[in-house]
Motif scaffolding. Structure first.
Motif, PDB file in Angstrom:
ATOM      1  N   PRO A  33      -6.760 -18.121 -52.822  1.00  0.00           N
ATOM      2  CA  PRO A  33      -5.463 -17.762 -52.245  1.00  0.00           C
ATOM      3  C   PRO A  33      -5.621 -16.723 -51.140  1.00  0.00           C
ATOM      4  O   PRO A  33      -6.579 -15.954 -51.123  1.00  0.00           O
ATOM      5  CB  PRO A  33      -4.696 -17.184 -53.430  1.00  0.00           C
ATOM      6  CG  PRO A  33      -5.747 -16.642 -54.326  1.00  0.00           C
ATOM      7  CD  PRO A  33      -6.942 -17.555 -54.146  1.00  0.00           C
ATOM      8  N   ASP A  34      -4.675 -16.714 -50.238  1.00  0.00           N
ATOM      9  CA  ASP A  34      -4.666 -15.719 -49.171  1.00  0.00           C
ATOM     10  C   ASP A  34      -3.939 -14.483 -49.694  1.00  0.00           C
ATOM     11  O   ASP A  34      -2.727 -14.345 -49.550  1.00  0.00           O
ATOM     12  CB  ASP A  34      -3.961 -16.289 -47.933  1.00  0.00           C
ATOM     13  CG  ASP A  34      -4.018 -15.341 -46.758  1.00  0.00           C
ATOM     14  OD1 ASP A  34      -4.812 -14.375 -46.803  1.00  0.00           O
ATOM     15  OD2 ASP A  34      -3.266 -15.564 -45.792  1.00  0.00           O
ATOM     16  N   MET A  87       1.534 -16.972 -55.730  1.00  0.00           N
ATOM     17  CA  MET A  87       1.757 -17.083 -54.285  1.00  0.00           C
ATOM     18  C   MET A  87       2.657 -18.279 -53.966  1.00  0.00           C
ATOM     19  O   MET A  87       3.551 -18.177 -53.124  1.00  0.00           O
ATOM     20  CB  MET A  87       0.423 -17.207 -53.540  1.00  0.00           C
ATOM     21  CG  MET A  87      -0.486 -15.998 -53.663  1.00  0.00           C
ATOM     22  SD  MET A  87       0.231 -14.502 -53.001  1.00  0.00           S
ATOM     23  CE  MET A  87       0.208 -14.858 -51.271  1.00  0.00           C
ATOM     24  N   ASP A  88       2.432 -19.401 -54.640  1.00  0.00           N
ATOM     25  CA  ASP A  88       3.296 -20.574 -54.451  1.00  0.00           C
ATOM     26  C   ASP A  88       4.722 -20.264 -54.898  1.00  0.00           C
ATOM     27  O   ASP A  88       5.687 -20.716 -54.285  1.00  0.00           O
ATOM     28  CB  ASP A  88       2.758 -21.779 -55.219  1.00  0.00           C
ATOM     29  CG  ASP A  88       1.464 -22.319 -54.625  1.00  0.00           C
ATOM     30  OD1 ASP A  88       1.162 -21.988 -53.457  1.00  0.00           O
ATOM     31  OD2 ASP A  88       0.759 -23.068 -55.337  1.00  0.00           O
ATOM     32  N   GLY A  89       4.864 -19.488 -55.971  1.00  0.00           N
ATOM     33  CA  GLY A  89       6.191 -19.119 -56.459  1.00  0.00           C
ATOM     34  C   GLY A  89       6.947 -18.244 -55.473  1.00  0.00           C
ATOM     35  O   GLY A  89       8.162 -18.395 -55.310  1.00  0.00           O
ATOM     36  N   LEU A  90       6.251 -17.335 -54.802  1.00  0.00           N
ATOM     37  CA  LEU A  90       6.907 -16.507 -53.787  1.00  0.00           C
ATOM     38  C   LEU A  90       7.424 -17.363 -52.642  1.00  0.00           C
ATOM     39  O   LEU A  90       8.549 -17.164 -52.156  1.00  0.00           O
ATOM     40  CB  LEU A  90       5.951 -15.434 -53.262  1.00  0.00           C
ATOM     41  CG  LEU A  90       5.590 -14.304 -54.231  1.00  0.00           C
ATOM     42  CD1 LEU A  90       4.512 -13.426 -53.647  1.00  0.00           C
ATOM     43  CD2 LEU A  90       6.811 -13.490 -54.594  1.00  0.00           C
ATOM     44  N   PHE A 139      -3.414 -24.390 -66.921  1.00  0.00           N
ATOM     45  CA  PHE A 139      -2.824 -23.999 -65.643  1.00  0.00           C
ATOM     46  C   PHE A 139      -2.487 -22.521 -65.544  1.00  0.00           C
ATOM     47  O   PHE A 139      -2.179 -22.034 -64.468  1.00  0.00           O
ATOM     48  CB  PHE A 139      -1.558 -24.820 -65.375  1.00  0.00           C
ATOM     49  CG  PHE A 139      -1.795 -26.302 -65.411  1.00  0.00           C
ATOM     50  CD1 PHE A 139      -2.706 -26.896 -64.554  1.00  0.00           C
ATOM     51  CD2 PHE A 139      -1.112 -27.094 -66.300  1.00  0.00           C
ATOM     52  CE1 PHE A 139      -2.924 -28.242 -64.579  1.00  0.00           C
ATOM     53  CE2 PHE A 139      -1.327 -28.457 -66.339  1.00  0.00           C
ATOM     54  CZ  PHE A 139      -2.232 -29.031 -65.477  1.00  0.00           C
ATOM     55  N   GLY A 140      -2.483 -21.786 -66.647  1.00  0.00           N
ATOM     56  CA  GLY A 140      -2.142 -20.373 -66.631  1.00  0.00           C
ATOM     57  C   GLY A 140      -0.631 -20.163 -66.679  1.00  0.00           C
ATOM     58  O   GLY A 140       0.144 -21.113 -66.759  1.00  0.00           O
ATOM     59  N   ASP A 141      -0.225 -18.908 -66.647  1.00  0.00           N
ATOM     60  CA  ASP A 141       1.198 -18.579 -66.687  1.00  0.00           C
ATOM     61  C   ASP A 141       1.873 -19.004 -65.391  1.00  0.00           C
ATOM     62  O   ASP A 141       1.274 -19.017 -64.327  1.00  0.00           O
ATOM     63  CB  ASP A 141       1.398 -17.072 -66.882  1.00  0.00           C
ATOM     64  CG  ASP A 141       1.115 -16.639 -68.303  1.00  0.00           C
ATOM     65  OD1 ASP A 141       1.251 -17.471 -69.216  1.00  0.00           O
ATOM     66  OD2 ASP A 141       0.756 -15.465 -68.502  1.00  0.00           O
ATOM     67  N   THR A 142       3.161 -19.277 -65.498  1.00  0.00           N
ATOM     68  CA  THR A 142       3.944 -19.675 -64.333  1.00  0.00           C
ATOM     69  C   THR A 142       4.320 -18.443 -63.510  1.00  0.00           C
ATOM     70  O   THR A 142       4.111 -17.299 -63.931  1.00  0.00           O
ATOM     71  CB  THR A 142       5.212 -20.414 -64.772  1.00  0.00           C
ATOM     72  OG1 THR A 142       5.977 -19.549 -65.613  1.00  0.00           O
ATOM     73  CG2 THR A 142       4.867 -21.693 -65.511  1.00  0.00           C
TER      74      THR A 142
END
Length: 190
Positions: A33-34, A87-90, A139-142
């Motif tokens: 991730p960036d 990061m995708d959630g943001l 997948f880990g936590d959301t």
């Protein structure tokens, strides 16, 4: 064309489609991730944390320094797949606010902010039972679970949260294993 060939073709097509989707999902989870974008998202993280723990007669999440705590935890203490999901959630929050209300999260009213967070809480709710355990392990936590966890952890371990929002006793007395709570009593920080 006979049925066996048609069935084989459909199964091959479905299997290859599933493999492609799995590959894309795997790439999105395990890419680097960036994390430099976190400083760009700091104001959004601050507003999200403040919406979860707002300032009332006690300090809010921004006053307790929770946004910096969240950024540090994401950068230094979070596995790669959860970093990617965060990061995708943001990005999803930014896009959802524009799509739903026509402007940024910052321009939304308090009620709209609560609605946005309620949407992500409902979307990111983990499955129950064995599928939930498997999903969390793979997948880990959301996004929302990670955000809420780090917000509460950062707030309760900060000086403002521990001393002003929670009951704090610098030198606790003797141990009482079972004590009745009085109405309106705060949780203990020590």
């Amino acid at each position: 064309m006979n049925r066996r060939k048609a069935l084989k073709g459909l199964l091959l097509l479905g299997g290859s489609g599933a493999a492609i989707l799995g590959g894309i999902k795997g790439y999105r989870l395990f890419r680097s991730p960036d994390l430099q974008q976190l400083s760009h998202y700091r104001p959004l993280i601050a507003e999200l944390a403040e919406t979860i723990i707002p300032r009332t007669d006690t300090p809010g999440a921004k006053d307790a320094g929770v946004p910096d705590f969240i950024i540090t935890m994401i950068k230094d203490c979070t596995p790669l797949r959860i970093q990617n999901r965060f990061m995708d959630g943001l990005e999803d929050v930014v896009h959802y606010a524009h799509a739903q209300y026509g402007h940024s999260f910052f321009a939304c009213s308090q009620e709209q902010r609560h609605n946005i967070l309620a949407h992500f809480e409902k979307r990111d709710r983990p499955y129950s039972g064995l599928p939930g355990k498997v999903s969390r392990k793979l997948f880990g936590d959301t996004f929302f679970i990670t955000l809420k966890h780090y917000t509460v952890q950062g707030y309760c371990t900060s000086m403002q949260g521990a001393t002003q929002a929670l009951a704090y006793d610098y030198v606790p007395g003797r141990y009482q294993g079972c004590a009745t709570l009085e109405p309106g009593q705060k949780c203990w920080a020590t």
